[in-house]
Design an enzyme around this catalytic site. Sequence first.
Site, PDB file in Angstrom:
ATOM      1  N   LYS A  97     -13.252   9.514  -7.635  1.00  0.00           N
ATOM      2  CA  LYS A  97     -12.426   8.281  -7.404  1.00  0.00           C
ATOM      3  C   LYS A  97     -12.234   8.306  -5.803  1.00  0.00           C
ATOM      4  O   LYS A  97     -11.376   9.021  -5.299  1.00  0.00           O
ATOM      5  CB  LYS A  97     -11.081   8.368  -8.149  1.00  0.00           C
ATOM      6  CG  LYS A  97     -10.291   7.058  -8.071  1.00  0.00           C
ATOM      7  CD  LYS A  97      -9.087   7.052  -8.054  1.00  0.00           C
ATOM      8  CE  LYS A  97      -8.500   7.232  -6.846  1.00  0.00           C
ATOM      9  NZ  LYS A  97      -8.580   6.240  -5.861  1.00  0.00           N
ATOM     10  N   GLU A 126      -7.265  19.686   0.756  1.00  0.00           N
ATOM     11  CA  GLU A 126      -7.183  19.337   1.968  1.00  0.00           C
ATOM     12  C   GLU A 126      -6.260  18.302   2.600  1.00  0.00           C
ATOM     13  O   GLU A 126      -6.483  17.124   2.175  1.00  0.00           O
ATOM     14  CB  GLU A 126      -8.670  19.007   2.547  1.00  0.00           C
ATOM     15  CG  GLU A 126      -9.603  19.872   2.355  1.00  0.00           C
ATOM     16  CD  GLU A 126      -9.577  21.198   3.062  1.00  0.00           C
ATOM     17  OE1 GLU A 126      -8.860  21.416   4.136  1.00  0.00           O
ATOM     18  OE2 GLU A 126     -10.185  22.318   2.671  1.00  0.00           O
ATOM     19  N   CYS A 143      -7.286  13.460   9.755  1.00  0.00           N
ATOM     20  CA  CYS A 143      -6.517  14.883   9.679  1.00  0.00           C
ATOM     21  C   CYS A 143      -6.425  15.487  10.671  1.00  0.00           C
ATOM     22  O   CYS A 143      -5.494  16.204  10.814  1.00  0.00           O
ATOM     23  CB  CYS A 143      -7.013  15.443   8.435  1.00  0.00           C
ATOM     24  SG  CYS A 143      -9.090  15.738   8.455  1.00  0.00           S
ATOM     25  N   GLU A 190       3.545  14.026  10.150  1.00  0.00           N
ATOM     26  CA  GLU A 190       2.580  13.277  10.196  1.00  0.00           C
ATOM     27  C   GLU A 190       2.489  11.950  10.391  1.00  0.00           C
ATOM     28  O   GLU A 190       3.019  11.220   9.441  1.00  0.00           O
ATOM     29  CB  GLU A 190       1.364  13.721   9.299  1.00  0.00           C
ATOM     30  CG  GLU A 190      -0.083  13.080   9.515  1.00  0.00           C
ATOM     31  CD  GLU A 190      -0.936  13.537   8.293  1.00  0.00           C
ATOM     32  OE1 GLU A 190      -0.605  13.342   7.163  1.00  0.00           O
ATOM     33  OE2 GLU A 190      -1.873  13.750   8.856  1.00  0.00           O
TER      34      GLU A 190
HETATM   35  P1  NAD Z   1      -3.272   9.624  -0.011  1.00  0.00           P
HETATM   36  O1  NAD Z   1      -2.759  10.853  -0.215  1.00  0.00           O
HETATM   37  O2  NAD Z   1      -2.483   8.379   0.133  1.00  0.00           O
HETATM   38  O3  NAD Z   1      -4.640   9.326  -1.031  1.00  0.00           O
HETATM   39  C1  NAD Z   1      -5.728  10.201  -1.224  1.00  0.00           C
HETATM   40  C2  NAD Z   1      -6.424  10.061  -2.615  1.00  0.00           C
HETATM   41  O4  NAD Z   1      -5.319  10.420  -3.313  1.00  0.00           O
HETATM   42  C3  NAD Z   1      -6.952   8.535  -2.845  1.00  0.00           C
HETATM   43  O5  NAD Z   1      -7.879   8.447  -3.356  1.00  0.00           O
HETATM   44  C4  NAD Z   1      -5.610   8.184  -3.630  1.00  0.00           C
HETATM   45  O6  NAD Z   1      -5.885   7.079  -4.589  1.00  0.00           O
HETATM   46  C5  NAD Z   1      -5.444   9.265  -4.377  1.00  0.00           C
HETATM   47  N1  NAD Z   1      -4.100   9.464  -5.102  1.00  0.00           N
HETATM   48  C6  NAD Z   1      -2.812   8.834  -4.576  1.00  0.00           C
HETATM   49  N2  NAD Z   1      -1.911   9.256  -5.583  1.00  0.00           N
HETATM   50  C7  NAD Z   1      -2.496  10.220  -6.690  1.00  0.00           C
HETATM   51  C8  NAD Z   1      -2.056  10.823  -7.609  1.00  0.00           C
HETATM   52  N3  NAD Z   1      -0.912  10.610  -8.083  1.00  0.00           N
HETATM   53  N4  NAD Z   1      -2.758  11.527  -8.403  1.00  0.00           N
HETATM   54  C9  NAD Z   1      -4.266  11.910  -7.953  1.00  0.00           C
HETATM   55  N5  NAD Z   1      -4.602  11.168  -6.865  1.00  0.00           N
HETATM   56  C10 NAD Z   1      -3.965  10.239  -6.215  1.00  0.00           C
HETATM   57  O7  NAD Z   1      -4.072   9.846   1.534  1.00  0.00           O
HETATM   58  P2  NAD Z   1      -5.026   8.812   2.619  1.00  0.00           P
HETATM   59  O8  NAD Z   1      -3.945   7.652   2.993  1.00  0.00           O
HETATM   60  O9  NAD Z   1      -6.159   8.199   1.694  1.00  0.00           O
HETATM   61  O10 NAD Z   1      -5.378   9.831   3.291  1.00  0.00           O
HETATM   62  C11 NAD Z   1      -4.667  10.124   4.505  1.00  0.00           C
HETATM   63  C12 NAD Z   1      -4.191  11.431   4.356  1.00  0.00           C
HETATM   64  O11 NAD Z   1      -5.216  12.328   4.056  1.00  0.00           O
HETATM   65  C13 NAD Z   1      -3.517  12.146   5.589  1.00  0.00           C
HETATM   66  O12 NAD Z   1      -2.554  12.929   5.306  1.00  0.00           O
HETATM   67  C14 NAD Z   1      -4.774  12.928   6.178  1.00  0.00           C
HETATM   68  O13 NAD Z   1      -4.109  14.080   7.087  1.00  0.00           O
HETATM   69  C15 NAD Z   1      -5.295  13.464   4.775  1.00  0.00           C
HETATM   70  N6  NAD Z   1      -6.846  13.956   5.149  1.00  0.00           N
HETATM   71  C16 NAD Z   1      -6.821  15.301   5.323  1.00  0.00           C
HETATM   72  C17 NAD Z   1      -8.213  15.508   5.410  1.00  0.00           C
HETATM   73  C18 NAD Z   1      -8.561  17.204   5.639  1.00  0.00           C
HETATM   74  O14 NAD Z   1      -9.473  17.567   5.345  1.00  0.00           O
HETATM   75  N7  NAD Z   1      -7.414  18.103   5.649  1.00  0.00           N
HETATM   76  C19 NAD Z   1      -9.202  14.926   5.877  1.00  0.00           C
HETATM   77  C20 NAD Z   1      -9.001  13.428   5.637  1.00  0.00           C
HETATM   78  C21 NAD Z   1      -7.690  12.975   5.506  1.00  0.00           C
END
Ligand code: NAD
Length: 495
Positions: A175, A250, A284, A385
């Site tokens: 997804k 992550e 990130c 963040e």
């Molecule tokens: P997000 O947490 O909003 O969403 C990430 C994914 O999770 C999306 O596909 C979303 O649809 C899904 N999701 C949301 N709620 C869910 C639930 N209840 N159950 C299962 N899946 C769910 O994050 P975002 O806004 O897409 O990305 C930004 C965040 O990602 C920032 O915090 C960033 O630091 C982090 N990030 C971390 C890394 C790493 O490797 N550490 C890399 C890239 C981004």
Amino acid sequence: MTTTFKNFIGGAWVEPAGGAYYENRNPADHDDLIGRFPRSSAADVQKAVESAKRGFDLWKRTPAPARGDALRRAGDILVRRKDEIADLMTREMGKPLAETKGDVQEGIDTAYYAATEGRRLFGHTVPSELRNKWAMSFRRPIGVCGIITPFNFPLAIPTWKIFPALLCGNSIVFKPAEDVPHTGHVFIEILLEAGVPPEVLQLVHGVGEEAGKAIVDHPEVPIVSFTGSTETGKLVGETCGRMHKRLSLEMGGKNAQIVLDDADLELALDGVLWGAFGTTGQRCTATSRLIVQSGVHDQFLGQLVDRVKKLKLGDGRKSGTDVGPMINEAAVRKTEHYVDVGQSEGADLLCGGRRATGKGLEKGWYFEPTIFARVQAGMRIEQEEIFGPVLSVIRVNTADEAFTINNDVKYGLSSSLYTRDVNLAFRALNELDNGITYVNAPTIGAEAHMPFGGVKQTGNGHREGGWEVYEFYSETKVGYVDFSGALQRAQIDNY
Ligand code: NAD
């Protein structure tokens, strides 16, 4: 005419069970509708898991070198389609073309690394305690992998997960983030063209709380890999813990670049500009804190503000653009909120701090690159963040003070130190509490063949990339072969 996209489930492109769709728009131009994508439900996930189980039965029997061949072909297709994919990726998430080409290149490198891993996947053969007996360990696939990814690296992050998952012999239910479904669609097309059997791959578009949650909740998905915010990761972790699932998390970061008095300031300046404002701060590993020693603080900050004011905001598909739009309206609002927080905490707003307006920016989610000075350790803009183009600058007197401030946040992804003191550089590698520390380089810049991940609230101990990720997607099995022809008893005192 608007294109309506489908899920890929059971070896075919199919409509979502509930018939619901959502719109995906270009963040540089709200009027540009990329397409309608399925808003999938638990019913779609159920079908996807059933199909993925059939796919797993087939794929786990395919020799690992042959699985690797398919991934090599996927790498070749990515090479061929690199410019086209970069363009559609910029259109749906905004970062400039040079960055989306880099995103595709990361996928290519990950594919070729995975392809060769098919001829390794090492186990161990070790001496047995007993005569005429062999003891060995080898790697087995696990099953259906749930893959949930964020918006900021629409291709690279899915490849970090899906290539090693497939190489190890698992099937997947994927997804992508709701803001980048088009790149997810194209990625599945590529894997199919490369020869990965259809039922090994399932693409389920949709909203996190619906489709994403249904994948995590499904009892026949024994392994989940999630990249996203720490808040969402916590929810995912609670479910996986309760259900005894294997889970890689992550999550967020609050990464610091430290600039000491003896640093090459020009180099440090280039580093912080790229680290803080590349991908509009939505990485990130973005540099969201700049910790500067007092001897160079004022000079460095002055030069930095001059350079930041010259950054050109615009559509990432237009040449000359340094900084693209943010991903969506909610991201702009969150950044605005943190600017208010910073001002109410007493930090000095040196530049930016508001939505960017002006010619060519009217229809996009643009935010001005923002710098806060006189930030104190412990302020919210120093601890939380923001995930936008906002840099908090903290003045320190000593390297040790800088190290303490770097470590005193709940996250631990990356850090960076600019110094010419080699002894201090090595001390920093030991003392900075992050998964990755760069010396004389910015906080961003992971390489595909190295383990990637963070400590504390950034992760749960696993790593993506490099050799370590193959441990996550496979199970160690041990085999003993006793060819003595007699009962030999281990765990018995034979002496
Ligand atoms: P997000 O947490 O909003 O969403 C990430 C994914 O999770 C999306 O596909 C979303 O649809 C899904 N999701 C949301 N709620 C869910 C639930 N209840 N159950 C299962 N899946 C769910 O994050 P975002 O806004 O897409 O990305 C930004 C965040 O990602 C920032 O915090 C960033 O630091 C982090 N990030 C971390 C890394 C790493 O490797 N550490 C890399 C890239 C981004």
